[in-house]
Design an enzyme around this catalytic site. Structure first.
Site, PDB file in Angstrom:
ATOM      1  N   ASN A 240       0.812  -1.198   0.000  1.00  0.00           N
ATOM      2  CA  ASN A 240       0.000   0.000   0.000  1.00  0.00           C
ATOM      3  C   ASN A 240       0.852   1.257   0.000  1.00  0.00           C
ATOM      4  OD1 ASN A 240      -1.946   1.834   0.528  1.00  0.00           O
ATOM      5  ND2 ASN A 240      -2.588   0.961   2.471  1.00  0.00           N
ATOM      6  N   CYS A 241       0.736   2.075  -1.033  1.00  0.00           N
ATOM      7  CA  CYS A 241       1.471   3.343  -1.000  1.00  0.00           C
ATOM      8  C   CYS A 241       0.748   4.447  -1.754  1.00  0.00           C
ATOM      9  CB  CYS A 241       2.875   3.166  -1.540  1.00  0.00           C
ATOM     10  SG  CYS A 241       2.917   2.299  -3.110  1.00  0.00           S
ATOM     11  N   VAL A 242      -0.558   4.305  -1.940  1.00  0.00           N
ATOM     12  CA  VAL A 242      -1.347   5.360  -2.579  1.00  0.00           C
ATOM     13  C   VAL A 242      -1.306   6.626  -1.759  1.00  0.00           C
ATOM     14  CG1 VAL A 242      -3.025   3.930  -3.734  1.00  0.00           C
ATOM     15  CG2 VAL A 242      -3.355   4.502  -1.365  1.00  0.00           C
TER      16      VAL A 242
END
Lengths: 427, 349
Positions: A240-242
């Site tokens: 997850n890195c949005v």
């Protein structure tokens, strides 16, 4: 469950002939590391080392991890990825403190972050303070986005596991002990103190928005009870890195700050009895179901208060508010941790959802705030991505190499586990 | 003249022209100080100089908003100021609104610091507190003596680009502007402290008081869908391939207006999503999943709806502030109303 964390302070990270820990310095055999993380889905793999204060910009960053290894007790760090998901959280784990493993590569979506090791941007990300082993990885032609993300995620886990091994037989500089008893015992341990739990909501919305619990895609779980020490052993990891400012890297999970800070007060002014891991899915039905289930579980635990953390913004604000109002409706006190999207001028309403029960809120700051980052001497990765990543805009990269972005593009800037001192206020 | 250049704005009353009977005075300018400007100048000493004063009647101002502001801005700009001060207006409603409106326009167009002073119940205070520093004053001109030093002090700080303190420290009305600060403790430790206080029943202070949310009541149903013109509007970021307007993947600064003439089906070859806040794979495979043009064309052919409006509007909802979202919605709504659209299908993600 009783876990000893043995911290080994890393003085430096260098390339060497043998991968080992010597006099506080981690030496890495580059060729062996590259062989260990090789993946047919990835075309170009390289490794670099960066230090705090160096004029280096790293972008687009996918994940940051901390090397930890199980020295005693069952299972392995990152359970379920390399073994049969044995339960972790007991025994002794060694930690290479002051070091990070960072995965970087061509953009998968719109969503990866920036880490500056020096200059004004460095103040916004905790990872500028680490000596980072940076893994640069690009995909083979034609690889689909979901596979691309999975390949990069595995590279991070493998590299971290490989490096962590050097600390297995080291003498820790500091040992900290964390213990949580089985629920019925723990509830009775400190009869005079308020009983507290932590509702740990994970972002689970698809590509680059996913989190994993014992290697299970957390969008498929119902809220569930785990021991805090399981988290310290890597039971929760990031995919997850949005809008990287408020996404939890694996490093954040391993050092999950609410857990450590609740332990600081444990037995003194509260009784920390456990963690409920929940998710933030995309449909209303999923949100209702998970928040109903979390509230039920919290009530059945018999606690007096909870801290609820959010991951992300926009529709996860609805998950946060549902958890809050349903748990407060059971007569259990809540404190929420969120961040804000108050516009570049700070004049807008900050959240997409709200509720009167949410009367105790900690904020990690306004992610829309704009910052100009001067050109740094070296770039690892692809800085032209700033024109399209979340927080960037067309023309964000100026001719002089400086970039103007919203801080939402900086990895970890407004982390909603409460990792940073920065927060929102009002004038 | 020495010092930082200041322009001052006052109404006809404080200029000594007259009361209500002279409130239709048209704007004009004078070199140097007029009325309360002399007290401000005394408080500035050598460091700042009021180089000019612009005067306008309150009635004239409020009845000619469209023309008077550009006119006044031109006069102010002519003095080439570095700081702008209006009032103080105390509890005079129309004067307060004028002070606030001129401050807002000066800040936006001349990009210099602006400051005014008002009683907190002055209607201008609530309207313009986000746009200007408004020093909190008493409710009448009898409180001039208290108002001037606070205004002068803050104006000096602004003129010298010094750090501005909190509303309590400087005496201005809270602007309601969210800012980032570095707290002594990290967020998780602040949350634990807050929970302990809440559990003990002690006073605690939330870092973000819940705003009042704007709930929209659904409009009555359309009576005859078969004659209705229906439009599509999305915050899901569906744009023509290549994102011609470069709508940002998060915190969109604009919306796009695109033609649907000749499109019965959106495909990966023609459209894509610019949105950075959800898994884009499925929207990119078939953009109709977010902007259902294919189904709408079928309904149009079957006569279920009268027609599909051939223009669609798209922005990215991800990380876009509520204030901007409202602004885009208003602009889109006006265009659709003018185009005679009867109903709109809004799709998110």
């Amino acid at each position: 469950m009783r876990l000893e964390l043995g911290y080994i302070s890393v003085k430096d990270v260098k390339f060497g002939e043998k991968t080992e820990l010597r006099d506080g310095i981690v030496y890495v055999n580059k060729a062996e590391l590259l062989e260990t993380i090789a993946d047919e889905r990835l075309a170009k793999l390289d490794v670099d080392i960066v230090h705090p204060g160096e004029s280096v910009r790293i972008c687009p960053v996918k994940d940051v991890l901390e090397p930890r290894v199980k020295v005693s007790g069952s299972g392995n760090v990152f359970p379920g990825f390399f073994d049969d998901a044995k339960t972790v959280g007991e025994g002794r784990t060694h930690v290479l403190r002051g070091m990070g493993v960072m995965t970087v590569g061509k953009i998968v979506g719109f969503q990866e972050g920036i880490v500056d090791m020096a200059g004004p941007g460095a103040d916004y990300t905790p990872f500028s303070q680490l000596i980072n082993l940076v893994i640069l990885a690009d995909k083979v032609e034609g690889l689909k986005q979901h596979e691309h993300e999975a390949a990069l995620r595995m590279v991070g886990l493998k590299a971290t596991r490989y490096v962590a091994e050097v600390s297995r037989n080291a003498e820790p500089d500091e040992i900290k002990v964390y213990e949580t008893k089985p629920l019925q015992e723990q509830l009775l341990e400190y009869p005079g103190l308020p009983k507290v739990a932590y509702v740990y909501a994970l972002q689970t919305q698809g590509l680059l928005h996913d989190s994993y619990l014992y290697a299970v895609d957390a969008k498929k779980i119902l809220p569930t009870l785990i021991y805090p020490t399981e988290v310290m052993d890597g039971a929760v990891i990031s995919g997850n890195c949005v809008s990287a400012c408020d996404k939890n890297t694996t490093y954040h999970h391993l050092n999950s700050p609410v857990i450590y800070d609740l332990f600081e007060h444990h037995g003194k002014d509260l009784n920390f009895v456990g963690v409920v891991v929940s998710n933030e899915n995309v449909t209303l039905l999923d949100k209702e179901r998970s928040s109903n289930y979390a509230a039920k579980l919290i009530k059945s635990m018999g606690v007096d208060g909870v801290i609820i953390s959010e991951e992300g913004f926009g529709n996860p604000d609805a998950d946060l508010m549902m958890n809050c109002k349903k748990i407060e409706a059971e007569g259990i006190k809540t404190v929420l941790i969120t961040d804000e999207y108050a516009g570049r001028d700070g004049a807008s309403q900050s959240l997409a959802d709200g509720h009167v029960a949410a009367n105790a809120v900690v904020t990690a700051g306004n992610a829309n705030a704009v910052i100009t980052l001067p050109k740094l001497d070296k770039v690892i990765g692809y800085v032209d991505a700033v024109n399209t990543i979340a927080g960037g805009f067309d023309g964000a990269l100026a001719a002089d190499g400086s970039i103007t972005i919203e801080i939402q593009a900086i990895t970890g800037a407004t982390n909603e586990l409460g990792f940073n001192r920065m927060g929102g206020s009002v004038i | 003249m020495a010092g930082i250049r200041v322009v001052h704005y006052i109404n006809q009353f404080f200029a000594g022209i007259g009361g209500e009977e002279k409130a239709d005075t048209k704007p004009f300018k004078k070199e140097g100080v007029v009325g309360p400007g002399s007290a401000l100048q005394a408080a500035f000493g050598e460091e700042m100089t009021i180089v000019g004063t612009v005067i306008c009647g309150d009635t004239y101002f409020n009845e000619n908003l469209d023309t008077v502001i550009p006119e006044i801005i031109k006069m102010i700009a002519g003095f080439n100021p570095q700081v702008f001060i209006a009032g103080p207006a105390f509890n005079a409603g129309r004067y307060g609104v004028a002070c606030g409106a001129v401050c807002e326009a000066v800040a936006r167009q001349l990009k210099i610091p602006v400051i005014t002073g008002m009683y907190e119940e002055n209607p201008g205070a609530d309207m313009y507190k986000k746009s200007a520093y408004i020093i909190k004053t008493g409710n009448s001109a009898a409180k001039m003596r208290q108002a001037i030093p606070a205004m002068a002090k803050l104006a000096l700080k602004l003129g010298k680009s010094e750090a501005i303190g909190t509303p309590e420290e400087e005496g201005y009305l809270p602007k309601g502007i969210r800012i980032n600060i570095w707290y002594e403790k990290r967020g998780s430790a602040r949350a634990v402290d807050m929970l302990i206080k809440k559990l003990r029943g002690e006073a605690f202070q939330t870092e973000y008081p819940m705003p009042v949310f704007d709930r929209v009541t659904p409009r009555p149903a359309l009576k005859d869908l078969s004659k209705a013109k229906i439009a599509l509007v999305t915050s899901g970021g569906i744009v023509p391939k290549g994102n011609p307007d470069r709508i940002e993947s998060s915190s969109a600064s604009k919306f796009g207006t695109y033609d649907l003439t000749g499109f019965d089906d959106l495909t990966a070859a023609t459209h894509e999503t610019a949105h950075g806040g959800y898994d884009p794979v499925y929207a990119n495979q078939d953009p109709d999943r977010v902007l259902p043009v294919d189904v709408m064309r079928v309904l149009e052919k079957e006569g279920v709806i009268g027609s599909l409006h051939n223009t669609y509007y798209a922005t990215v909802g991800n990380g876009t502030s509520v204030a901007n979202a409202k602004k885009y919605a208003h602009a889109i709504g006006l265009e659709l109303k003018e185009a005679g659209v009867d109903g709109i299908i809004l799709t998110s993600t």
